[in-house]
Design a protein around this motif. Structure first.
Motif, PDB file in Angstrom:
ATOM      1  N   PHE A  27     -36.774  96.280  -8.673  1.00 28.35           N
ATOM      2  CA  PHE A  27     -38.066  96.204  -7.985  1.00 28.35           C
ATOM      3  C   PHE A  27     -38.812  97.528  -8.109  1.00 28.35           C
ATOM      4  O   PHE A  27     -40.013  97.556  -8.416  1.00 28.35           O
ATOM      5  CB  PHE A  27     -37.826  95.861  -6.518  1.00 28.35           C
ATOM      6  CG  PHE A  27     -39.061  95.477  -5.750  1.00 28.35           C
ATOM      7  CD1 PHE A  27     -39.603  94.203  -5.843  1.00 28.35           C
ATOM      8  CD2 PHE A  27     -39.680  96.394  -4.896  1.00 28.35           C
ATOM      9  CE1 PHE A  27     -40.735  93.842  -5.121  1.00 28.35           C
ATOM     10  CE2 PHE A  27     -40.807  96.042  -4.179  1.00 28.35           C
ATOM     11  CZ  PHE A  27     -41.336  94.761  -4.291  1.00 28.35           C
ATOM     12  N   ILE A  31     -42.304  98.493 -10.251  1.00 34.61           N
ATOM     13  CA  ILE A  31     -43.462  99.164  -9.646  1.00 34.61           C
ATOM     14  C   ILE A  31     -43.905 100.332 -10.510  1.00 34.61           C
ATOM     15  O   ILE A  31     -45.098 100.509 -10.792  1.00 34.61           O
ATOM     16  CB  ILE A  31     -43.127  99.657  -8.223  1.00 34.61           C
ATOM     17  CG1 ILE A  31     -43.004  98.475  -7.258  1.00 34.61           C
ATOM     18  CG2 ILE A  31     -44.206 100.623  -7.713  1.00 34.61           C
ATOM     19  CD1 ILE A  31     -42.542  98.869  -5.861  1.00 34.61           C
ATOM     20  N   ASP A  66     -51.923  94.588  -5.263  1.00 33.97           N
ATOM     21  CA  ASP A  66     -50.582  94.031  -5.459  1.00 33.97           C
ATOM     22  C   ASP A  66     -49.538  95.136  -5.518  1.00 33.97           C
ATOM     23  O   ASP A  66     -48.469  95.037  -4.900  1.00 33.97           O
ATOM     24  CB  ASP A  66     -50.549  93.206  -6.748  1.00 33.97           C
ATOM     25  CG  ASP A  66     -49.143  92.715  -7.090  1.00 33.97           C
ATOM     26  OD1 ASP A  66     -48.626  91.866  -6.343  1.00 33.97           O
ATOM     27  OD2 ASP A  66     -48.572  93.191  -8.092  1.00 33.97           O
ATOM     28  N   GLU A  69     -48.935  96.611  -2.045  1.00 28.48           N
ATOM     29  CA  GLU A  69     -48.120  95.747  -1.191  1.00 28.48           C
ATOM     30  C   GLU A  69     -46.634  95.889  -1.528  1.00 28.48           C
ATOM     31  O   GLU A  69     -45.778  95.920  -0.636  1.00 28.48           O
ATOM     32  CB  GLU A  69     -48.556  94.291  -1.359  1.00 28.48           C
ATOM     33  CG  GLU A  69     -49.916  93.991  -0.734  1.00 28.48           C
ATOM     34  CD  GLU A  69     -50.411  92.589  -1.078  1.00 28.48           C
ATOM     35  OE1 GLU A  69     -49.650  91.844  -1.735  1.00 28.48           O
ATOM     36  OE2 GLU A  69     -51.547  92.254  -0.706  1.00 28.48           O
ATOM     37  N   ARG A  70     -46.327  96.018  -2.812  1.00 30.04           N
ATOM     38  CA  ARG A  70     -44.929  96.153  -3.223  1.00 30.04           C
ATOM     39  C   ARG A  70     -44.371  97.522  -2.854  1.00 30.04           C
ATOM     40  O   ARG A  70     -43.204  97.646  -2.471  1.00 30.04           O
ATOM     41  CB  ARG A  70     -44.798  95.891  -4.719  1.00 30.04           C
ATOM     42  CG  ARG A  70     -44.919  94.407  -5.069  1.00 30.04           C
ATOM     43  CD  ARG A  70     -44.658  94.157  -6.537  1.00 30.04           C
ATOM     44  NE  ARG A  70     -45.799  94.547  -7.357  1.00 30.04           N
ATOM     45  CZ  ARG A  70     -45.696  94.953  -8.613  1.00 30.04           C
ATOM     46  NH1 ARG A  70     -44.512  95.076  -9.188  1.00 30.04           N
ATOM     47  NH2 ARG A  70     -46.777  95.262  -9.302  1.00 30.04           N
ATOM     48  N   HIS A  73     -43.647  97.296   0.774  1.00 29.42           N
ATOM     49  CA  HIS A  73     -42.455  96.461   0.988  1.00 29.42           C
ATOM     50  C   HIS A  73     -41.186  97.280   0.744  1.00 29.42           C
ATOM     51  O   HIS A  73     -40.261  97.286   1.568  1.00 29.42           O
ATOM     52  CB  HIS A  73     -42.509  95.257   0.042  1.00 29.42           C
ATOM     53  CG  HIS A  73     -41.370  94.305   0.190  1.00 29.42           C
ATOM     54  ND1 HIS A  73     -41.102  93.635   1.361  1.00 29.42           N
ATOM     55  CD2 HIS A  73     -40.415  93.901  -0.699  1.00 29.42           C
ATOM     56  CE1 HIS A  73     -40.044  92.856   1.202  1.00 29.42           C
ATOM     57  NE2 HIS A  73     -39.599  93.009  -0.048  1.00 29.42           N
TER      58      HIS A  73
END
Length: 241
Positions: A27, A31, A66, A69-70, A73
């Motif tokens: 993840f 990014i 986007d 937001e990641r 998170h």
């Protein structure tokens, strides 16, 4: 509930494996890859905002949203990992990666600010009122307003880059120091070892003696680390200057 009766978040529901999660690693890598692609894409965007270029800018703003937001998170996840165990070194490494990604994202925003400052109110309203951006219109409008109060873009980018090892690093150091501290606290004839966070909850006690005792213990604990804290604050002052 764990064997030592301490409550823990069910973080595996987010990324299985905690700080050593392969999914988390992938993840974070995704990014960083998208941030690099976004940087290259920015350089190829049209510098004028008008009817013929608006769709490109809308798509780019959506991409930044986007990515943001990641990052948020991932930041929330590793923040929980560090909070539950300040000695979790893989979690601290992951937190550094999140801070680095946030710094790169902020640098992209600096480029956006330069464009936003020179766009007419009419064109800007057309952009932010697009159905894909209307939900985040407040954010983009505030960015444009703040951009007009900042330094020139190259200096803002430099400050953002330095911040990763400046006050963001100080925040991680503070959390590590505070997390390592413990103090014996006696209340109602019972003595227990509390963390600084647990000790601070005693400030809400209706008993003034309990509140004062908690404050004194907190001061005593931080006093033992005063030399390290003062060094870190001096470095922060140097970064600020």
């Amino acid at each position: 509930m764990t064997d030592n009766n301490m409550l823990r978040w069910d973080l595996d529901s987010v990324f299985p494996g905690g700080s050593t999660s392969q999914q988390l690693s992938e993840f974070l890598t995704a990014i960083q890859t998208d941030l690099q692609a976004a940087e290259k894409q920015f350089d190829s965007l049209p510098k004028e905002l008008n009817d013929s270029t608006r769709d490109e800018w809308v798509s780019y703003f959506c991409l930044l949203q986007d990515i943001c937001e990641r990052i948020s998170h991932a930041g929330g996840f590793v923040g929980c990992l560090c909070a539950q165990d300040v000695n979790d070194e893989p979690a601290q490494i992951a937190e550094s990666k999140v801070d680095s990604a946030a710094g790169d994202w902020d640098q992209l925003l600096t480029g956006i600010e330069e464009i936003a400052s020179g766009v007419s109110d009419t064109e800007w309203d057309k952009l932010t009122n697009d159905k894909k951006l209307v939900g985040s219109k407040f954010f983009w409008d505030e960015l444009r307003t703040n951009a007009r109060l900042k330094m020139e873009p190259k200096l803002e980018k430099l400050a953002t880059e330095l911040a990763v090892n400046g006050y963001h690093a100080w925040d991680r150091l503070y959390n590590k120091m505070a997390g390592d501290m413990q103090a014996e606290f006696t209340e109602g004839g019972q003595t227990e070892v509390l963390s600084m966070g647990q000790l601070s909850t005693k400030f809400a006690s209706p008993d003034r003696a309990v509140r004062k005792s908690a404050f004194d213990k907190l001061e005593e604990s931080w006093g033992k680390s005063s030399s390290m804290a003062s060094m870190a604050l001096n470095f922060q002052a140097g970064y600020r200057l």
